[in-house]
Design an enzyme around this catalytic site. Structure first.
Site, PDB file in Angstrom:
ATOM      1  N   HIS A 102      40.546  52.238 115.808  1.00 39.06           N
ATOM      2  CA  HIS A 102      39.853  50.964 115.554  1.00 39.06           C
ATOM      3  C   HIS A 102      38.447  51.330 115.093  1.00 39.06           C
ATOM      4  O   HIS A 102      37.894  52.347 115.541  1.00 39.06           O
ATOM      5  CB  HIS A 102      39.642  50.147 116.819  1.00 39.06           C
ATOM      6  CG  HIS A 102      40.865  49.758 117.591  1.00 39.06           C
ATOM      7  ND1 HIS A 102      41.516  50.605 118.424  1.00 39.06           N
ATOM      8  CD2 HIS A 102      41.509  48.566 117.680  1.00 39.06           C
ATOM      9  CE1 HIS A 102      42.529  49.979 118.999  1.00 39.06           C
ATOM     10  NE2 HIS A 102      42.550  48.737 118.567  1.00 39.06           N
ATOM     11  N   ASP A 105      36.209  52.241 117.941  1.00 34.15           N
ATOM     12  CA  ASP A 105      36.480  53.495 118.670  1.00 34.15           C
ATOM     13  C   ASP A 105      35.636  54.628 118.120  1.00 34.15           C
ATOM     14  O   ASP A 105      35.247  55.524 118.852  1.00 34.15           O
ATOM     15  CB  ASP A 105      37.928  53.985 118.478  1.00 34.15           C
ATOM     16  CG  ASP A 105      38.975  52.980 118.832  1.00 34.15           C
ATOM     17  OD1 ASP A 105      38.701  52.108 119.661  1.00 34.15           O
ATOM     18  OD2 ASP A 105      40.093  53.081 118.268  1.00 34.15           O
ATOM     19  N   GLU A 233      51.143  43.828 115.075  1.00 34.72           N
ATOM     20  CA  GLU A 233      51.653  44.405 116.328  1.00 34.72           C
ATOM     21  C   GLU A 233      51.895  43.291 117.339  1.00 34.72           C
ATOM     22  O   GLU A 233      50.953  42.720 117.891  1.00 34.72           O
ATOM     23  CB  GLU A 233      50.635  45.406 116.865  1.00 34.72           C
ATOM     24  CG  GLU A 233      51.117  46.117 118.114  1.00 34.72           C
ATOM     25  CD  GLU A 233      50.155  47.204 118.572  1.00 34.72           C
ATOM     26  OE1 GLU A 233      49.559  47.877 117.705  1.00 34.72           O
ATOM     27  OE2 GLU A 233      49.996  47.378 119.784  1.00 34.72           O
ATOM     28  N   GLU A 269      55.370  48.032 119.908  1.00 32.66           N
ATOM     29  CA  GLU A 269      54.948  48.848 121.053  1.00 32.66           C
ATOM     30  C   GLU A 269      55.922  48.684 122.207  1.00 32.66           C
ATOM     31  O   GLU A 269      56.280  47.554 122.587  1.00 32.66           O
ATOM     32  CB  GLU A 269      53.535  48.439 121.478  1.00 32.66           C
ATOM     33  CG  GLU A 269      53.057  49.217 122.691  1.00 32.66           C
ATOM     34  CD  GLU A 269      51.551  49.112 122.898  1.00 32.66           C
ATOM     35  OE1 GLU A 269      50.799  49.093 121.904  1.00 32.66           O
ATOM     36  OE2 GLU A 269      51.141  49.049 124.064  1.00 32.66           O
ATOM     37  N   HIS A 272      54.737  46.464 125.068  1.00 36.20           N
ATOM     38  CA  HIS A 272      54.647  45.057 124.675  1.00 36.20           C
ATOM     39  C   HIS A 272      56.040  44.415 124.684  1.00 36.20           C
ATOM     40  O   HIS A 272      56.189  43.244 125.036  1.00 36.20           O
ATOM     41  CB  HIS A 272      54.028  44.909 123.287  1.00 36.20           C
ATOM     42  CG  HIS A 272      52.612  45.402 123.206  1.00 36.20           C
ATOM     43  ND1 HIS A 272      51.857  45.292 122.056  1.00 36.20           N
ATOM     44  CD2 HIS A 272      51.808  45.996 124.114  1.00 36.20           C
ATOM     45  CE1 HIS A 272      50.653  45.807 122.281  1.00 36.20           C
ATOM     46  NE2 HIS A 272      50.605  46.246 123.513  1.00 36.20           N
ATOM     47  N   ASP A 297      54.320  51.972 118.340  1.00 35.80           N
ATOM     48  CA  ASP A 297      53.329  52.408 119.318  1.00 35.80           C
ATOM     49  C   ASP A 297      54.119  52.876 120.521  1.00 35.80           C
ATOM     50  O   ASP A 297      54.702  52.071 121.265  1.00 35.80           O
ATOM     51  CB  ASP A 297      52.369  51.270 119.704  1.00 35.80           C
ATOM     52  CG  ASP A 297      51.107  51.279 118.848  1.00 35.80           C
ATOM     53  OD1 ASP A 297      51.043  52.058 117.887  1.00 35.80           O
ATOM     54  OD2 ASP A 297      50.183  50.504 119.164  1.00 35.80           O
ATOM     55  N   ASP A 308      50.092  45.882 130.720  1.00 41.74           N
ATOM     56  CA  ASP A 308      50.203  46.905 129.678  1.00 41.74           C
ATOM     57  C   ASP A 308      49.572  48.203 130.180  1.00 41.74           C
ATOM     58  O   ASP A 308      48.416  48.496 129.878  1.00 41.74           O
ATOM     59  CB  ASP A 308      49.447  46.368 128.440  1.00 41.74           C
ATOM     60  CG  ASP A 308      49.839  47.060 127.150  1.00 41.74           C
ATOM     61  OD1 ASP A 308      50.828  47.816 127.162  1.00 41.74           O
ATOM     62  OD2 ASP A 308      49.160  46.829 126.140  1.00 41.74           O
ATOM     63  N   ASP A 310      50.323  51.230 129.440  1.00 44.99           N
ATOM     64  CA  ASP A 310      50.165  52.239 128.377  1.00 44.99           C
ATOM     65  C   ASP A 310      50.327  53.668 128.872  1.00 44.99           C
ATOM     66  O   ASP A 310      49.476  54.528 128.626  1.00 44.99           O
ATOM     67  CB  ASP A 310      48.791  52.095 127.701  1.00 44.99           C
ATOM     68  CG  ASP A 310      48.690  50.852 126.824  1.00 44.99           C
ATOM     69  OD1 ASP A 310      49.735  50.304 126.438  1.00 44.99           O
ATOM     70  OD2 ASP A 310      47.556  50.437 126.530  1.00 44.99           O
ATOM     71  N   ASP A 340      50.239  55.195 121.729  1.00 42.70           N
ATOM     72  CA  ASP A 340      49.288  54.212 122.260  1.00 42.70           C
ATOM     73  C   ASP A 340      49.390  54.325 123.772  1.00 42.70           C
ATOM     74  O   ASP A 340      49.910  53.437 124.458  1.00 42.70           O
ATOM     75  CB  ASP A 340      49.638  52.808 121.763  1.00 42.70           C
ATOM     76  CG  ASP A 340      48.486  51.832 121.986  1.00 42.70           C
ATOM     77  OD1 ASP A 340      47.537  52.211 122.705  1.00 42.70           O
ATOM     78  OD2 ASP A 340      48.532  50.715 121.457  1.00 42.70           O
TER      79      ASP A 340
HETATM   80  C1  XLS Z   1      46.825  46.620 122.922  1.00 44.35           C
HETATM   81  C2  XLS Z   1      47.308  47.149 121.659  1.00 44.35           C
HETATM   82  C3  XLS Z   1      46.261  47.853 120.810  1.00 44.35           C
HETATM   83  C4  XLS Z   1      46.768  47.989 119.410  1.00 44.35           C
HETATM   84  C5  XLS Z   1      45.719  48.215 118.389  1.00 44.35           C
HETATM   85  O1  XLS Z   1      47.582  46.266 123.796  1.00 44.35           O
HETATM   86  O2  XLS Z   1      48.384  47.980 121.905  1.00 44.35           O
HETATM   87  O3  XLS Z   1      45.933  49.079 121.368  1.00 44.35           O
HETATM   88  O4  XLS Z   1      47.717  49.004 119.317  1.00 44.35           O
HETATM   89  O5  XLS Z   1      44.771  47.241 118.363  1.00 44.35           O
HETATM   90 NI    NI Z   2      49.389  49.188 120.529  1.00 43.52          NI
HETATM   91 NI    NI Z   3      49.256  47.743 124.035  1.00 45.37          NI
END
Ligand code: XLS
Ligand code: NI
Ligand code: NI
Length: 439
Positions: A102, A105, A233, A269, A272, A297, A308, A310, A340
């Site tokens: 991003h 980032d 996404e 993702e 998600h 992702d 989430d 991750d 991700d």
């Molecule tokens: C958040 C998202 C984010 C996207 C990019 O939950 O996964 O990280 O991948 O903005």
């Molecule tokens: Ni993501």
């Molecule tokens: Ni995410």
């Protein structure tokens, strides 16, 4: 900070499944040819800048745990440059072909958008220089339209037109930077494109704003000659209570409404999908069926917590079922497998970052091999083909043609005395078959 963040770790190599060295690959053998393609070209791994280099290890109850050297100091641009050095050091150790970021980032936010954009460009120039000698390319760029408080009520779907304008200007900059860096995709994740309560929300207006925003992005993509794919996404909620890009099916509806179903694809993702009440492979298969499968992702959620988290993927069977759907979809074109995923906040050592990625790359590689076996053996596909074989009969196919009618079909049922007999769906038999590929 020291010149290198991972001083004792050199480029990881493939050592085979027998070795237990965590700083090596046991399944990911990048040059191994699977179904006619090198593993590296199948999997197209990417490191996510935000989780690995920008996230400080906080949670809702406590702040930073990682104390990364590039997060402490006063000259923010110098810190961002140091962060870029560490990022490319990790890319090199992992030998990954891609990364993703991003705008926020990679570079500090300035006092004005012009200043912020200039910061992003300054770091992008450093990336460009590093990419001349590094093998790591850009899988995708994206704009962070959710962290700053100006986005608390959304970006494109904000009730305030000034925020819509600000978001458009920010996306313009990152899309152009992504293009200049040779990025293969551009991602839009609408974390705050949704609502907290219907009581203050004009749903139709917000959906219209979103549709126009997407079209503006696609129009600009063509204007600047960006050949990459624009990806949405999907995510059902978090941070907002309800997000408009809820899941793949919902995104397809939004795209059709915006007239963009041939232009825009999805970045799916795993975590998600879980939050939306789907399996990861469901979302991939759905995207493939709708012709909008783009990229992944890769991560996993925690079975006991509904958010989430991750985490890096560890489950070979789940990942194999996802890989099987990716292979059935024809594999990636511009997409890839972006981690991700973040190490847990207690994993504060530099080597934790390396091991997390290496182990996840191995899970995906092993899953790819299993999925390739499933494809090559063909027994699963054969069972599906047999199940639908009736639709190959011309009289049956004709029912789906534009000139069929309920009258004609009803007349045929009467004339032939049709009396359909149920047949087993053979689910357990197919699950056992999948188990056989995992042996
Ligand atoms: C958040 C998202 C984010 C996207 C990019 O939950 O996964 O990280 O991948 O903005
Ligand atoms: Ni993501
Ligand atoms: Ni995410």
């Amino acid at each position: 900070m020291t010149a290198r963040f991972f001083p004792s770790i050199s480029k990881l190599t493939y050592t085979g499944p027998e070795s237990r060295d965590p700083l090596a690959f046991h399944w990911y053998d990048k040059d191994r040819v699977v179904l006619g393609k090198r593993m590296e070209d199948h999997l197209r791994f990417a490191v996510a800048y935000w989780h690995s280099f920008t996230w400080p290890g906080g949670d809702p109850f406590g702040g930073e745990t990682f104390l990364r050297p590039w997060m402490h100091g006063t000259d923010e641009l110098a810190l961002a440059r140091a962060k870029a050095d560490v990022a490319f050091e990790l890319f090199d150790i992992l030998d990954v072909p891609f990364f993703a970021f991003h705008d926020r980032d990679i570079a500090p936010e300035g006092k004005t958008l012009a200043e912020s954009n200039a910061n992003v460009r300054a770091i992008a120039d450093i990336f460009a220089k590093k990419m001349e000698t590094s093998k790591t390319k850009l899988l995708w760029g994206t704009a962070n339209l959710f962290s700053n408080r100006r986005f608390m009520s959304g970006a494109a779907t904000n009730p305030d037109p000034d925020v819509f304008a600000y978001s458009a200007a920010q996306v313009k900059n990152v899309l152009e930077v992504t293009h200049e860096l040779g990025g293969e995709n551009y991602v839009l994740w609408g974390g705050r494109e949704g609502y907290e309560t219907l009581l203050n929300t004009d749903l139709k207006r917000e959906l219209d704003q979103m549709a126009r925003f997407l079209n503006l992005v696609v129009e600009h993509k063509h204007k600047i000659g960006f050949k990459g794919t624009i990806l949405i996404e999907p995510k059902p909620q978090e941070p907002t209570k309800h997000q408009y890009d809820f899941d793949v099916g919902t995104v397809y509806g939004l795209l059709c409404r915006a007239g963009l179903e041939k232009e825009v694809k999805v970045n799916i993702e795993a975590n998600h999908a879980t939050l939306a009440g789907h399996s990861f492979e469901h979302e991939i298969a759905m995207a493939a069926a709708l012709g909008i499968f783009g990229s992944i992702d890769m991560n996993k959620g925690d079975a006991q917590s509904g958010w989430d988290t991750d985490q890096f993927p560890t489950n070979v069977e789940d990942t194999a079922l996802a890989m099987y759907e990716i292979l059935r979809a024809g594999g990636y074109t511009t997409g890839g497998t972006n981690f991700d995923a973040k190490v847990r906040r207690q994993s504060i050592e530099p080597e934790d970052l390396v091991i997390a990625h290496a182990a996840a790359m191995d899970v995906c590689a092993r899953a790819l091999l299993i999925a390739a076996d499933m494809i090559e053996d063909g027994a699963l596909q054969k069972a599906v083909d047999e199940r639908y074989a009736g639709w190959e009969v011309p009289a049956n196919k004709a029912m789906l043609a534009a000139d069929s009618s309920l009258e004609a079909i009803a007349a045929r049922v009467a004339a032939e005395g049709l009396d359909p007999q149920p047949r087993s769906g053979r689910q357990e038999r197919l699950e056992a078959l999948v188990g056989s590929y995992l042996r």
